[in-house]
Design an enzyme around this catalytic site. Structure first.
Site, PDB file in Angstrom:
ATOM      1  N   ARG A   1       0.829  -1.242   0.045  1.00 30.85           N
ATOM      2  CA  ARG A   1      -0.047  -0.185  -0.070  1.00 30.85           C
ATOM      3  C   ARG A   1       0.921   1.254   0.064  1.00 30.85           C
ATOM      4  NH1 ARG A   1      -1.668   2.234   4.665  1.00 30.85           N
ATOM      5  NH2 ARG A   1      -1.948   0.413   5.604  1.00 30.85           N
TER       6      ARG A   1
ATOM      7  N   TYR B   1     -14.902  18.293 -14.881  1.00 28.22           N
ATOM      8  CA  TYR B   1     -15.002  16.903 -14.477  1.00 28.22           C
ATOM      9  C   TYR B   1     -16.125  16.852 -13.305  1.00 28.22           C
ATOM     10  CZ  TYR B   1     -15.266  11.722 -13.934  1.00 28.22           C
ATOM     11  OH  TYR B   1     -15.667  10.474 -14.121  1.00 28.22           O
TER      12      TYR B   1
ATOM     13  N   ASP C   1      -5.956  19.710 -14.091  1.00 28.97           N
ATOM     14  CA  ASP C   1      -6.365  18.445 -14.462  1.00 28.97           C
ATOM     15  C   ASP C   1      -6.064  18.205 -15.781  1.00 28.97           C
ATOM     16  OD1 ASP C   1      -7.791  15.987 -15.581  1.00 28.97           O
ATOM     17  OD2 ASP C   1      -9.356  16.354 -14.009  1.00 28.97           O
TER      18      ASP C   1
ATOM     19  N   LYS D   1      -7.992   7.250 -19.235  1.00 31.35           N
ATOM     20  CA  LYS D   1      -8.364   7.739 -20.285  1.00 31.35           C
ATOM     21  C   LYS D   1      -7.195   7.533 -21.665  1.00 31.35           C
ATOM     22  CE  LYS D   1     -11.839   9.130 -17.908  1.00 31.35           C
ATOM     23  NZ  LYS D   1     -11.993  10.248 -17.411  1.00 31.35           N
TER      24      LYS D   1
END
Ligand SMILES: *Cc1c(COP(=O)(O)O)cnc(C)c1O
Length: 390
Positions: free
Chosen positions: A54, A107, A184, A209
């Site tokens: 992690r 977004y 972004d 994406k």
């Protein structure tokens, strides 16, 4: 460890070379996938040590180096389990009592995440028209004057309205009052725009994406040149736990190898489609930053290389026309998300959370790498169906 940051190489070349294992006899050409949740370790580990998956795994590192090579960041990227994982960590940089100034057409999940922070009274949120530089600068200054620490969230082009922000001017105004700029860069990709070079302090990506590019992975990343911000983002990742799986990180890097070819082809297709749709009798409106009549065309030309592969259109026939068009398509895939090799589209307002200022009948098209004449033929027959609702 691995070859990276070769600034003399063209960015397209770096998509191929960055994050490879060191070149030596019998070394693999690609990094291995290591499936282990924990590592042998004794004593008190340093921050870079492999201890527990992690906190960090070697399977993230090649992708993190490759992303840094593309964004030309001074520090490795931080990979997250999704774009929203990276965005949530970046929003956690907003200090208590701070203010997020965010495009009203960001977004939608980014907007929702910012609003959630505001609802818990941690921060203020002000929504702006990110293309209106004077309005954004005024909001940043009002925030600083009011004693709030402004954090400017920039998405450019915005999703789905394709507004283009004047990144250098906005970054300068925000830094002048001691604020932070987070960008972004999902739509433009690092090949289309380099926000760190234009003044952003932090860049976030939905790797899902274009970077991964094949609609088979959900992944995110954050990048910065600032060691302090990097450490805070890393801590948010470790504590928040939105970590990437080893396979996903490997698949994303494998997808990224062809980023330059995919972007080149899909942008060329998008430009041809925008031209075709512009004078189409069954189209009410088309928007693409590459069209000379896009309101921020000159700004996009100045700060981006290429205009991206997303365009929007409003078909004749309104919402019913848009829905009929979506159902009539045979090649284009009716689906959310974007940036895959396959062309897809959707009517954004089918999501209740989408901004009401996004037209009901607006279709967002993510242009893929198919032959453009096939894409045009399929859209034309579907536009004909939609026009019966006009
Ligand atoms: C998809 C997207 C996100 C969210 O990324 P996920 O990988 O779906 O979590 C954030 N910003 C933009 C611009 C996006 O298109």
């Amino acid at each position: 460890m691995t070859e990276n940051h070769e600034p003399h190489l063209h960015p397209d070349t770096r998509t191929v070379t960055a994050g490879r294992p060191a070149r030596q006899e019998q070394a693999p050409v690609n990094p291995p996938v290591v499936l282990s949740s924990t590592y042998v370790s004794t004593g008190s580990p340093d921050s870079g040590d492999l201890v527990y998956a992690r906190l960090g795994t070697e399977t993230w590192l090649p992708l993190e180096e490759a992303l840094a090579a593309l964004e030309q960041a001074a520090l490795p990227a931080l990979v997250f389990g999704s774009g929203m994982g990276a965005i949530s960590a970046a929003l956690d940089l907003v200090p208590a009592g701070g203010e997020v100034i965010i495009p009203r057409h960001s977004y939608h999940a980014s907007l929702v995440a910012a609003r959630h922070l505001a609802e818990r009274s941690r921060v203020r949120v002000t929504e702006v028209d990110i293309a209106d530089t004077a309005q954004v600068v005024a909001a940043v200054q009002a925030s600083a004057d009011g004693g709030h620490e402004p954090v400017l969230w920039v998405e450019s082009p915005t999703n789905p309205m394709l507004e283009v922000a004047d990144l250098p001017a906005l970054a300068e105004a925000t830094h002048a009052v001691g604020g932070l700029v987070i960008a972004d860069n999902t739509f433009a990709t690092p090949l289309g725009q380099r926000p760190l070079g234009l003044g952003a302090d932090v860049v976030v990506h939905s790797v899902t994406k274009y970077l991964a590019g094949h609609s088979d992975v959900v992944l995110g990343a954050a990048l910065t040149d600032d060691a302090g911000l990097h450490e805070r983002l890393r801590t948010r990742r470790s504590i928040g736990g939105a970590v990437a799986g080893p396979w996903e990180a490997w698949l994303a890097l494998r997808g990224m190898r062809t980023l330059a070819l995919r972007v080149e082809r899909s942008q060329r297709n998008a430009a041809a489609l925008a031209e075709h749709l512009r004078d189409h009798p069954q189209v009410v409106a088309v928007s693409y930053p590459g069209l000379p009549d896009h309101p921020q065309h000159a700004r996009a030309a100045a700060q981006m290389s290429g205009f991206g592969s997303i365009l929007t259109l409003r078909p004749a026939g309104g919402v019913r026309g848009a829905e009929a068009l979506t159902r009539a398509l045979r090649l284009w895939v009716p689906a959310t998300s974007l940036g895959g090799v396959e062309s897809s589209l959707e009517r954004r307002r089918r999501f209740a959370a989408e901004a009401v200022t996004v037209p009901e009948d607006l279709l967002r098209l993510s242009v893929g790498i198919e032959d453009v004449s096939d894409l045009i033929a399929d859209l034309d027959q579907a536009l004909e169906v939609a026009s019966h609702y006009a």
